[in-house]
Motif scaffolding. Sequence first.
Motif, short mmCIF file in Angstrom:
data_model
loop_
_atom_site.label_atom_id
_atom_site.label_comp_id
_atom_site.label_asym_id
_atom_site.label_seq_id
_atom_site.Cartn_x
_atom_site.Cartn_y
_atom_site.Cartn_z
N ILE A 44 79.65 53.71 19.41
CA ILE A 44 79.46 52.60 20.34
C ILE A 44 78.18 52.76 21.16
O ILE A 44 77.54 51.77 21.53
CB ILE A 44 80.67 52.43 21.29
N LEU A 45 77.79 53.99 21.45
CA LEU A 45 76.59 54.18 22.27
C LEU A 45 75.34 53.59 21.62
O LEU A 45 74.64 52.78 22.24
CB LEU A 45 76.40 55.67 22.60
N PRO A 46 75.05 53.96 20.35
CA PRO A 46 73.87 53.31 19.74
C PRO A 46 74.12 51.84 19.41
O PRO A 46 73.20 51.02 19.53
CB PRO A 46 73.65 54.13 18.46
N TYR A 47 75.36 51.48 19.01
CA TYR A 47 75.63 50.09 18.63
C TYR A 47 75.48 49.15 19.82
O TYR A 47 74.80 48.13 19.74
CB TYR A 47 77.05 49.97 18.05
N ALA A 48 76.14 49.51 20.93
CA ALA A 48 76.07 48.65 22.12
C ALA A 48 74.64 48.56 22.63
O ALA A 48 74.17 47.48 23.03
CB ALA A 48 76.99 49.18 23.21
N GLY A 49 73.94 49.70 22.61
CA GLY A 49 72.56 49.69 23.07
C GLY A 49 71.67 48.83 22.19
O GLY A 49 70.89 48.01 22.67
N LEU A 50 71.80 49.01 20.86
CA LEU A 50 70.98 48.24 19.93
C LEU A 50 71.29 46.75 20.02
O LEU A 50 70.40 45.92 19.90
CB LEU A 50 71.22 48.74 18.49
N LYS A 51 72.57 46.45 20.22
CA LYS A 51 72.98 45.04 20.29
C LYS A 51 72.28 44.33 21.44
O LYS A 51 71.69 43.25 21.26
CB LYS A 51 74.49 44.97 20.46
N PHE A 52 72.32 44.92 22.63
CA PHE A 52 71.65 44.31 23.79
C PHE A 52 70.13 44.36 23.63
O PHE A 52 69.42 43.42 24.01
CB PHE A 52 72.07 45.03 25.07
N TYR A 53 69.64 45.47 23.09
CA TYR A 53 68.20 45.65 22.88
C TYR A 53 67.64 44.52 22.01
O TYR A 53 66.67 43.84 22.36
CB TYR A 53 67.95 47.01 22.23
N VAL A 54 68.25 44.33 20.82
CA VAL A 54 67.75 43.33 19.88
C VAL A 54 67.92 41.92 20.44
O VAL A 54 67.01 41.09 20.34
CB VAL A 54 68.49 43.46 18.53
N TYR A 55 69.07 41.65 21.07
CA TYR A 55 69.33 40.31 21.61
C TYR A 55 68.31 39.93 22.68
O TYR A 55 67.70 38.86 22.63
CB TYR A 55 70.74 40.25 22.19
N GLU A 56 68.10 40.82 23.64
CA GLU A 56 67.16 40.52 24.72
C GLU A 56 65.72 40.48 24.22
O GLU A 56 64.91 39.67 24.69
CB GLU A 56 67.30 41.56 25.85
N GLU A 57 65.39 41.36 23.26
CA GLU A 57 64.02 41.38 22.73
C GLU A 57 63.73 40.10 21.96
O GLU A 57 62.64 39.53 22.08
CB GLU A 57 63.84 42.61 21.83
N LEU A 58 64.69 39.64 21.17
CA LEU A 58 64.49 38.38 20.44
C LEU A 58 64.35 37.20 21.41
O LEU A 58 63.52 36.31 21.19
CB LEU A 58 65.67 38.15 19.49
N LYS A 59 65.16 37.20 22.46
CA LYS A 59 65.08 36.11 23.44
C LYS A 59 63.72 36.08 24.13
O LYS A 59 63.22 35.00 24.47
CB LYS A 59 66.17 36.27 24.49
#
Length: 344
Positions: A213-228
Amino acid sequence: MVSSQGSTLSSNVTGFADKSSARTDVDYIDRVPIFVKELIAGGAAGAFAKTAVAPLERIKILLQTRTQGFHSLGIYDSLKKLLKHEGVAGFYKGNGASVLRIVPYAALHFMTYEHYRLWILDNYAALGTGPVVDLLAGSAAGGTAVLCTYPLDLARTKLAYQIVDTRGTVQHGSRQFNVNPAYSGIRNVIEKVYKEGGPRALYRGIGPTLIGILPYAGLKFYVYEELKRHVPEEHQKSILMRLSCGALAGLFGQTFTYPLDVVRRQMQVEHLQPSSQGAVIYRSTSEGLVSIVRNQGWRQLFAGLSINYIKIVPSVAIGFTAYDTMKSWLRIPPRQQLKATSAA
């Protein structure tokens, strides 16, 4: 003329009443603390997203745990078999535990993400305001949410693992039913697991969960905010934009952490499998990974991944979209204003 004046007066009074009511609603919402609004927004988003993909989640668990009669089937055949044995309700078996878990999980996940993000910005200015902050805040938030809600995830998995022929089959003129399930509900799971192994048993499989969950949750927010950040401002509030960014975020994050999810599921149900005879199969995450590759083949580490791809796209997309929409509806200030308020 009197009638006209009366009509005008009536419409004015009605308009005043509507505005007064709307103002009261605005005042009430604005009086709610921001962290409570974030909890509400996150919880609602999680419940909505999880229920939307519940049938695929059930099939994924059956494939991951190599449930008898399902481990060699594809997605369509698994859905068809499940429908035959348990009916439409079978698609949502364990979803009560899933939603019961996801509401506090998602609420804590989104709320703590916002606060971890502010805390990092206030205390580690050298990191800037870029996607690295989202990565760190998302990871910390994911770990916090998992630790607080893991027993409910354990209950959901154990309930979803059980297959019961609720419709029955006709053999020799009589209806034959499977034996009674080991667990009858969420509370029953928690009570039995606690009685058998104490608090530690309620966190069986927490190791691979946290590692995943640590890398998954981090990557999920990272990619979402970066794409936005790369979307033009005039399209920032577009539902399609949020769905697209959320789908890509979930797809990217899940790909890197899926094998850990398989280990976790097998650890959660290992004592229910006939071959285990109550023995501990995996003592650690690394042992679980090695054992699965050696005894079940490396492909088992990705069992159900195709379903997860189908599931994760709408799930994460709906979750992020619902969260952003709820934030707007609850009038949660933009992050820039929150940061200014925190600094003040």
